[in-house]
Design a protein around this motif. Structure first.
Motif, short mmCIF file in Angstrom:
data_model
loop_
_atom_site.label_atom_id
_atom_site.label_comp_id
_atom_site.label_asym_id
_atom_site.label_seq_id
_atom_site.Cartn_x
_atom_site.Cartn_y
_atom_site.Cartn_z
N LEU A 8 44.34 5.79 36.55
CA LEU A 8 43.82 5.42 35.22
C LEU A 8 42.30 5.18 35.31
O LEU A 8 41.54 5.70 34.48
N LEU A 9 41.91 4.44 36.38
CA LEU A 9 40.48 4.15 36.53
C LEU A 9 39.68 5.45 36.73
O LEU A 9 38.61 5.65 36.14
N ARG A 10 40.26 6.34 37.57
CA ARG A 10 39.59 7.62 37.83
C ARG A 10 39.44 8.42 36.54
O ARG A 10 38.37 8.91 36.22
N ARG A 11 40.52 8.46 35.77
CA ARG A 11 40.49 9.24 34.53
C ARG A 11 39.46 8.67 33.55
O ARG A 11 38.67 9.41 32.96
N GLN A 12 39.43 7.34 33.42
CA GLN A 12 38.49 6.70 32.50
C GLN A 12 37.05 6.99 32.95
O GLN A 12 36.17 7.31 32.12
N ALA A 13 36.84 6.90 34.27
CA ALA A 13 35.48 7.12 34.80
C ALA A 13 35.04 8.56 34.52
O ALA A 13 33.90 8.82 34.10
N LEU A 14 35.95 9.56 34.72
CA LEU A 14 35.63 10.97 34.48
C LEU A 14 35.28 11.22 33.01
O LEU A 14 34.32 11.91 32.68
N ILE A 15 36.09 10.56 32.11
CA ILE A 15 35.84 10.73 30.66
C ILE A 15 34.45 10.21 30.33
O ILE A 15 33.65 10.86 29.64
N LEU A 16 34.13 9.00 30.86
CA LEU A 16 32.83 8.39 30.54
C LEU A 16 31.67 9.23 31.11
O LEU A 16 30.67 9.47 30.44
N LEU A 17 31.88 9.73 32.37
CA LEU A 17 30.84 10.55 32.99
C LEU A 17 30.63 11.87 32.23
O LEU A 17 29.50 12.30 31.95
N GLY A 18 31.77 12.48 31.85
CA GLY A 18 31.73 13.74 31.08
C GLY A 18 30.99 13.54 29.77
O GLY A 18 30.15 14.36 29.36
N ALA A 19 31.32 12.39 29.10
CA ALA A 19 30.69 12.11 27.80
C ALA A 19 29.19 11.90 27.98
O ALA A 19 28.37 12.42 27.20
N ALA A 20 28.82 11.19 29.09
CA ALA A 20 27.41 10.90 29.34
C ALA A 20 26.64 12.22 29.58
O ALA A 20 25.53 12.43 29.09
N TRP A 21 27.29 13.14 30.35
CA TRP A 21 26.64 14.43 30.67
C TRP A 21 26.47 15.28 29.41
O TRP A 21 25.39 15.81 29.12
N ALA A 22 27.55 15.35 28.60
CA ALA A 22 27.49 16.13 27.36
C ALA A 22 26.42 15.55 26.44
O ALA A 22 25.66 16.27 25.79
N GLY A 23 26.35 14.20 26.37
CA GLY A 23 25.36 13.51 25.52
C GLY A 23 23.94 13.80 26.01
O GLY A 23 23.01 14.00 25.23
N TRP A 24 23.81 13.87 27.36
CA TRP A 24 22.47 14.14 27.92
C TRP A 24 22.02 15.54 27.52
O TRP A 24 20.87 15.73 27.14
N LEU A 25 22.97 16.52 27.60
CA LEU A 25 22.64 17.90 27.22
C LEU A 25 22.25 17.95 25.73
O LEU A 25 21.35 18.68 25.33
#
Ligand code: ADP
Length: 446
Positions: A8-25
């Motif tokens: 669960l922690l891994r999945r949440q971290a991936l979602i947040l990282l993915g969102a941060a990367w997409a937001g940065w782009l």
């Protein structure tokens, strides 16, 4: 932490990282991160709501009706606890059913009472014997449901070891014996048994012994009388028979004594209405008894001393008291070697009135003391018979004292001597001055 937590922690971290990367782009990394965090939170809230609804509805079923990491585990734990609790409940209700079946089959009435003696539960026999209803009477004070004065007094005195006998509330001909046993947290269990049959059998036994004794008395008196006539006769034809005749007379007299004692015991036990109590001049009575004891001692020369308070009379039945005190004095003579000392004392103290018969005779071993007042119990059967004892003397003493509210105490040491003490309640003390001649007239029953 379990594996699902890590996932669960891994999945949440991936979602947040993915969102941060997409937001940065897209040029809005913080906004995208906030959006992703809110999404995760909403998803968790939705799962929490599913769990809460499932617990609230309490729906049974093998599987957990929702998925998701950790949430599915929580659901599985709850489902397992539910299954265990259901199993326990089934077991308890099975046990309760068995207990109810067992108590329903009990012939004795059982009633559970609260701390303030209200009925909490009762079995089937309580309905038949006590007239209690498990539905109607729950919560009512038991003394309102069973009003017999003896029972009410017993219950309110809170004497838990003793029992009380009283007629059944549903049928006067049924005699009940009730006792109260404490259990649990300040609760009490009232147990009542039907003892009518036991009492009837005891009565039958007493009647039988009394009737047999009564029937034997007349023929024995006749035989004894004829034997006496034959022994008194000067006829030379009887000279050779003198010894067997004298043996026969001795035995018939002994049988007559036993019959008399049995009749006396039967009277003491069965007399429903006690004879009226009258002032008994115990000091005079003891002087008489000491005279008889000296006669019984004869050539054995026992020293018999009486020390009685002349101002101390007793309210009671003279005939019964004479019999009891004589038995003690004669026993002392029979069981004390020639020349021995026998002291008879009559006095009062703060605990009541006391008659003490003390001897320095053979004494009694301690293991016999508790059984001495049983009928026909003798320490040495042959010696007792030889000295003319019937084996009923102390039993008579016990009953006489019981009928006067008193008790017998025995202390003895082998080879040293015995002390027999009759204790009477202080209320039976009576002043000699109030005696009227009618109390000692021939018509007096006591
Ligand atoms: P019994 O007629 O045999 O004397 P009791 O009931 O009077 O019957 O006494 C029971 C037994 O108690 C006697 O057989 C005797 O063994 C014992 N006993 C009674 N009194 C005395 C005593 N004063 N000294 C020693 N033993 C005694």
């Amino acid at each position: 932490m379990s594996r699902s937590w890590w996932s669960l922690l891994r999945r949440q971290a991936l979602i947040l990282l993915g969102a941060a990367w997409a937001g940065w782009l897209a040029g809005h990394p913080l906004g995208a991160l906030l959006l992703a965090t809110l999404g995760c939170l909403a998803w968790q809230m939705w799962k929490l709501r599913q769990l809460e609804r499932w617990l609230r509805e309490g729906r049974d079923g093998g599987s957990v009706p929702f998925s998701g990491l950790v949430w599915a585990d929580i659901g599985a734990h709850v489902a397992r606890l539910r299954r265990q609790s259901r199993k326990r409940k089934r077991k308890l209700s099975r046990l309760l059913k068995q207990f109810q079946q067992a108590t329903a089959a009990l012939p004795d009435a059982a009633v559970v009472l609260s701390e303030d003696d209200r009925m909490l539960w009762c079995n089937g026999a309580a309905h038949t014997l006590l007239g209690l209803s498990p539905n109607r009477d729950i919560g009512l004070p038991i003394t309102h449901l069973m009003r017999h004065p003896g029972f009410v007094a017993f219950l309110t005195q809170r004497r838990q070891r003793d029992s009380v006998e009283f007629p059944a509330p549903v049928d006067d001909d049924v005699l009940l014996s009730a006792r109260v046993v404490p259990y649990g947290k300040k609760q009490r269990l009232l147990l009542a048994a039907d003892i009518t049959r036991v009492r009837q059998l005891e009565q039958m036994r007493r009647d039988f012994v009394a009737n047999v004794s009564h029937e034997l008395r007349t023929p024995l008196t006749v035989i004894s009388g004829y034997l006496e006539t034959l022994l008194d006769s000067e006829s030379p034809a009887l000279a050779a028979w003198r010894q067997p005749l004298s043996g026969m007379q001795q035995q018939s007299r002994r049988m007559l004594h036993i019959v008399e004692d049995l009749l006396m015991l039967a009277r003491l036990e069965t007399q429903r209405e006690r004879p009226p109590r009258k002032p008994v001049p115990v000091p005079v009575l003891l002087t008489d008894i000491a005279g008889d004891a000296i006669a019984l001692s004869g050539e054995q020369g026992h020293r018999i001393e009486v020390d009685a308070d002349p101002a101390l009379w007793l309210l009671g039945c003279e005939k019964e008291l004479r019999s009891a005190f004589s038995n003690l004095a004669f026993n002392a003579v029979r069981h004390t070697p020639a020349g021995g000392r026998i002291q008879i004392r009559w006095f009062a103290d703060t605990s009541g009135l006391h008659l003490v018969v003390e001897d320095n005779g053979e004494g009694i071993a301690s293991q016999h003391l508790p059984r001495l007042t049983e009928r026909f119990y003798r320490v040495n059967r042959d010696r007792s018979r030889g000295s003319g004892g019937t084996g009923l003397g102390l039993s008579i003493v016990k009953h006489v004292l019981h009928n006067h509210g008193g008790q017998l105490r025995i202390t003895s040491e082998l080879g040293v001597g015995s002390v027999f003490t009759c204790d009477f309640p202080g209320e039976l003390r009576v002043e000699p001055a109030i005696v009227t001649p009618a109390c000692h007239g021939p018509a007096a029953r006591c």
